[in-house]
Design an enzyme around this catalytic site. Structure first.
Site, short mmCIF file in Angstrom:
data_model
loop_
_atom_site.label_atom_id
_atom_site.label_comp_id
_atom_site.label_asym_id
_atom_site.label_seq_id
_atom_site.Cartn_x
_atom_site.Cartn_y
_atom_site.Cartn_z
N ASP A 34 151.99 95.53 22.20
CA ASP A 34 151.82 94.00 21.64
C ASP A 34 152.73 94.14 20.16
O ASP A 34 153.61 93.19 20.01
CB ASP A 34 150.57 93.39 21.31
CG ASP A 34 149.78 93.33 22.64
OD1 ASP A 34 150.22 93.52 23.72
OD2 ASP A 34 148.53 92.69 22.36
N TYR A 37 156.41 94.24 21.18
CA TYR A 37 156.92 92.83 21.52
C TYR A 37 157.10 91.80 20.54
O TYR A 37 158.13 90.88 20.51
CB TYR A 37 155.83 92.35 22.79
CG TYR A 37 155.99 91.00 23.36
CD1 TYR A 37 156.83 90.86 24.49
CD2 TYR A 37 156.01 89.75 22.74
CE1 TYR A 37 157.30 89.59 25.22
CE2 TYR A 37 156.18 88.73 23.33
CZ TYR A 37 156.74 88.68 24.54
OH TYR A 37 157.36 87.51 25.10
N LYS A 116 141.73 78.09 48.10
CA LYS A 116 142.19 76.56 47.82
C LYS A 116 141.76 77.01 46.38
O LYS A 116 140.64 77.15 45.96
CB LYS A 116 141.35 75.74 48.64
CG LYS A 116 141.93 74.36 48.12
CD LYS A 116 141.43 73.31 49.13
CE LYS A 116 142.26 71.94 48.92
NZ LYS A 116 142.13 71.46 47.58
N ARG A 137 152.01 66.02 40.53
CA ARG A 137 152.11 65.55 41.86
C ARG A 137 152.38 63.74 41.59
O ARG A 137 153.28 63.38 42.62
CB ARG A 137 150.81 65.90 42.48
CG ARG A 137 150.95 65.51 44.06
CD ARG A 137 149.72 66.13 44.85
NE ARG A 137 149.10 65.09 45.25
CZ ARG A 137 148.62 64.90 46.35
NH1 ARG A 137 149.26 65.47 47.35
NH2 ARG A 137 148.07 63.68 46.82
N LYS A 290 147.18 78.07 56.91
CA LYS A 290 148.59 77.85 56.90
C LYS A 290 149.11 78.46 58.23
O LYS A 290 149.29 79.92 58.19
CB LYS A 290 149.41 77.92 55.70
CG LYS A 290 149.12 77.42 54.45
CD LYS A 290 149.95 78.16 53.50
CE LYS A 290 149.29 77.18 52.03
NZ LYS A 290 149.72 78.01 50.94
N LYS A 314 136.40 73.18 53.57
CA LYS A 314 135.68 73.13 52.59
C LYS A 314 134.44 73.62 52.75
O LYS A 314 133.41 73.39 53.52
CB LYS A 314 135.42 71.68 51.95
CG LYS A 314 136.87 70.87 51.84
CD LYS A 314 137.52 71.44 50.65
CE LYS A 314 137.43 70.90 49.50
NZ LYS A 314 137.82 69.48 49.20
N CYS A 430 119.43 63.56 15.90
CA CYS A 430 118.78 63.88 14.66
C CYS A 430 119.66 63.26 13.62
O CYS A 430 120.75 63.54 13.63
CB CYS A 430 118.69 65.36 14.54
SG CYS A 430 118.34 65.89 12.73
N CYS A 435 119.91 68.36 8.51
CA CYS A 435 119.50 69.30 9.38
C CYS A 435 120.27 70.54 9.55
O CYS A 435 121.50 70.61 9.57
CB CYS A 435 119.69 68.60 10.71
SG CYS A 435 119.12 69.41 12.21
S1 IVH Z 1 149.34 74.82 50.35
C1 IVH Z 1 151.53 70.26 51.81
N1 IVH Z 1 147.65 76.26 49.31
O1 IVH Z 1 145.33 71.26 47.36
C2 IVH Z 1 150.63 71.03 51.14
N2 IVH Z 1 147.72 74.04 48.46
O2 IVH Z 1 144.21 69.18 48.63
C3 IVH Z 1 150.49 72.57 51.09
N3 IVH Z 1 146.16 73.49 46.78
O3 IVH Z 1 148.07 69.09 47.02
C4 IVH Z 1 149.63 72.97 49.95
N4 IVH Z 1 145.44 75.60 46.67
O4 IVH Z 1 147.95 71.27 45.38
C5 IVH Z 1 148.30 75.07 49.33
N5 IVH Z 1 146.26 77.80 48.41
C6 IVH Z 1 146.84 76.55 48.34
C7 IVH Z 1 146.37 75.51 47.32
C8 IVH Z 1 146.63 74.27 47.80
C9 IVH Z 1 145.18 74.47 46.21
C10 IVH Z 1 146.16 72.08 46.48
C11 IVH Z 1 147.49 71.66 46.64
C12 IVH Z 1 147.36 70.42 47.61
C13 IVH Z 1 145.93 70.21 47.57
C14 IVH Z 1 145.43 69.56 48.63
#
Ligand code: IVH
Length: 705
Positions: A34, A37, A116, A137, A290, A314, A430, A435
């Site tokens: 550190d 740096y 997520k 966003r 995905k 979820k 209080c 105090c």
């Molecule tokens: S992929 C087209 N991956 O959740 C959207 N999103 O509820 C594809 N989010 O707007 C997003 N973790 O900002 C993706 N591992 C993850 C995520 C994630 C959180 C958020 C993202 C999105 C929102 C939707």
């Protein structure tokens, strides 16, 4: 050094610092200490100071934040930022997967499964390897530009390594506050008497909304990239390619991930993540699925809301039943009485929960929580233990409703002083100024920069002086001696640490200076009289010559009788004083009550004893009248202050006010002058656009004389 040489050195140092930053924050494999740096950093800083025109806004030195801005600009996203469709059960995952199979016409579909992240979505755009902007966003189409705030996050590179970056790279991801950082931040805020955040997501979102990036730099934020937006100069075939690109350029990516190509595989991954998710450094309440292949993604397309190639499973929030053994009442550092449920320990969302806040009496009534009840607990935002409801079937027939007031018998459990429920508040407080639970907060306000500025009495020393009973009133600070401070233990009993004579001497010296030099306004503010903030203190000091006058003030006595809607201008007596809006009936009442009460009287007596009699703030006893008659040199003029000046802004503000001028926070067409020191970027620009004259300190001096 010539400018050319300096430019080369700056480029070299910047690249070197960027690299070490990456090694430290992304690879967790630092090559230098550190200290080393910091040395490189300082070297760059010095060069940039010497050659300001060579300093890039994207320099590694710019991570500590810059001058505050007036508001966020907006930007249109090149590709809309969509949401993800949520699914709430394994059946819904099956429906989702069947749709993929049907639409793609294949038996198996390769997907990845990843956590997520419970954060704030951002888009970060790099052009030719340089961070161009970062945006929220927003509504998905247009977001706020928060570049300066995002730059303070160390794991976000400001420049990508040479030769590896595509022409345009838009990374989408989440800014979040790691759980550990969140806990620490809340602890600190609580200690400082500030409102704590409900969960890490709110804390992160709140930080990003700050207009002062120097404040953002102090918040422990982090970033993880999870998707791409606009891309140019690079051809990707899959999500995996994208992850490789992130690695290549040193942008953090989401981990752990799972690969699957069947429904069973996906469900296994979702279950495994559920086991692990509480160990992650960020909050997560779901698993994102995905499709990996980008051509498949394109074929599947999107609705206006969300892509069809992704879904977020979820997890149901975990809820457990347990016994509410008792309710304890905590006295916070600002005197608030908080009821806390003491629970039979129970394992929820990754940790053992023993206690949960019940917030206040309203909450207890609403849920009808009673001692001995079986209650259902969960973690709000997956973090904060909370009692959701009572299992009424299991209630003991003899149980009685719980009342905080009855429980403490109308007295503060910390000091036995009176408690009150201030109008408009749900919490009991209080109100005993002395105090002990609140004394550390009082002492900290007393010594703070905006008050008496005795900063040599740091937070730790203040806490320890109170904890060890040496300071039971802020005024006790003036009785400290060098000798006793020298041997004062600021450590623990097990690990004692002495303050030392040198520090002791400094404390005594600064206390002495504050005692003799600080004006009335600072003293009024330092006492922490309820409802009396900094501006009100300044106004009270303008209207009064000393504490004796303030305590018996006819102006405040008249003012406190005012009813809602009644205007000060309607009283011929008050009109003469042109009292600013900061001082109204509430403040007037609070000040008079404070000094009429035992605490206030004791403070005044003690001040007299110690020979403390603060000077009035300015020499014009009625500057308002002077201002009205046009005698004050700055009468009727409105100023905004920005940039780095030879003294604190507060000092300049006081000076301008004492000469009849007004100081506001942001520039509008009603601003007469912008007093600008070094820097002061956005305000300066705005002043120029609105043709508001920008003046220097020297020009202000000239104006006054
Ligand atoms: S992929 C087209 N991956 O959740 C959207 N999103 O509820 C594809 N989010 O707007 C997003 N973790 O900002 C993706 N591992 C993850 C995520 C994630 C959180 C958020 C993202 C999105 C929102 C939707």
């Amino acid at each position: 050094m010539t400018e050319v040489e300096a430019a080369a050195k700056i480029a070299e140092l910047s690249a070197e610092l960027d690299r070490h930053n990456r090694l430290y924050y992304i690879d967790a494999a630092p090559e230098i200490s550190d200290l080393e740096y910091d040395k490189l950093f300082r070297e760059l800083e010095v060069l940039e100071e010497q050659f300001p025109n060579l300093a890039s806004p994207n320099s590694p030195t710019k991570r500590v934040g810059g001058a505050p801005i007036d508001g966020f600009e907006q930007i249109q996203h090149a590709v809309p930022m969509l949401s993800i469709d949520d699914v709430f059960s394994e059946e819904e995952v099956e429906d989702f997967f069947k749709r993929l199979v049907k639409n793609l016409g294949t038996e198996t579909v390769p997907v990845i499964i990843e956590p997520k992240i419970d954060g704030v979505a951002v888009s970060i755009v790099y052009r030719d390897g340089e961070l161009e902007y970062a945006a929220t966003r927003g509504d998905g189409t247009t977001g706020d530009v928060i570049t300066e705030n995002v730059k303070t996050i160390r794991s976000v590179p400001i420049r990508l390594p040479e030769g590896k970056a595509p022409t345009i790279l838009e990374v989408r991801g989440e800014i979040f506050m790691p759980n550990a950082g969140f806990a620490k931040l809340n602890e600190d805020r609580d200690a400082a008497g500030l409102q704590t955040f409900v969960n890490p997501r709110n804390a992160a979102a709140g930080a990003l909304k700050l207009l002062d990036s120097r404040e953002v730099a102090k918040r422990p934020l982090d970033f993880i990239g999870h998707g791409s937006g606009q891309l140019e100069g690079v051809k990707l075939k899959s999500v995996t390619d994208f992850h490789d690109l992130l690695d290549e350029v040193g942008i953090p990516k989401n981990r752990p991930i799972w690969h699957a190509d069947s429904l069973e595989g996906i469900l296994d991954a979702i279950r495994e993540l559920d086991e692990k998710r509480h160990e992650l450094e960020y909050g997560t309440d779901g698993a994102v699925i995905k499709v990996i292949d980008l051509a498949d993604q394109e074929q599947l397309g999107a609705t206006s809301r969300a892509p069809r190639w992704s879904a977020a499973f979820k997890y149901p929030p975990e809820q457990k039943e347990t016994l509410l053994k008792s309710i304890t009442i905590q006295v916070g550092r600002t005197g608030t009485l908080t009821p806390v449920a003491e629970l039979e320990p129970v394992f929820v969302s990754g940790t053992t929960v023993r206690r949960a806040t019940l917030h206040n009496q309203d909450e207890i009534d609403r849920k009808d929580v009673r001692v001995g009840d079986t209650v259902v607990v969960h973690k709000a935002g997956e973090i904060i233990p909370e009692v959701i409801r009572v299992v009424k079937d299991k209630r003991d027939l003899l149980s009685v409703p719980y009342s905080i007031y009855d429980e403490v018998d109308g007295k503060c459990p910390s000091c036995g002083g009176p408690i009150e429920q201030p109008e408009g508040f749900v919490a009991w407080k209080c109100v005993n100024y002395a105090c002990p639970a609140q004394m550390a907060t009082r002492v900290k306000q007393f010594v703070s920069r905006k008050a008496l500025d005795i900063e040599s009495v740091g937070t730790i020393v203040a806490e320890k002086l109170v904890e060890r009973g040496r300071v039971t009133s802020p005024l006790d600070l003036f009785t400290l001696t060098v000798e006793e401070l020298g041997t004062f233990n600021i450590g623990t009993d097990d690990e004692p640490r002495m303050l030392g004579e040198k520090n002791g001497a400094r404390i005594v010296q600064t206390c002495e200076r504050a005692k003799n030099e600080k004006p009335l306004s600072k003293w009024i503010y330092s006492l922490g009289i309820p409802q009396v903030g900094e501006s009100a203190s300044a106004e009270l000091a303008r209207l009064h010559q000393n504490f004796a006058e303030l305590a018996e003030s006819p102006v405040l006595q008249e003012l406190r009788t005012f009813k809602l809607g009644q205007r000060k201008e309607d009283s011929p007596f008050l009109a003469e004083y042109e009292i600013a809006s900061e001082v109204g009936p509430t403040v007037a009442g609070s000040v008079l009550d404070f000094f009429a009460g035992e605490t206030g009287r004791a403070l005044l007596d003690r001040m007299a004893e110690l020979g403390i009699d603060p000077k009035p703030d300015n020499y014009a006893p009625k500057p308002a009248a002077a201002a009205a008659s046009g005698d004050a040199p700055l009468a009727g003029k409105t100023f905004v202050i920005t940039g780095k000046l030879s003294a604190g802004r507060d000092e300049f503000k006081a000076k301008i006010q004492s000469l009849g001028g007004k100081v506001t926070g942001s520039i509008s067409k009603n601003t007469d002058f912008l007093l600008a020191g070094e820097g002061g970027g956005s305000k300066r620009t705005k002043a120029e656009t609105l043709e508001v004259p920008v003046i220097s300190e020297e020009e202000l001096e000239a104006m006054i004389s």
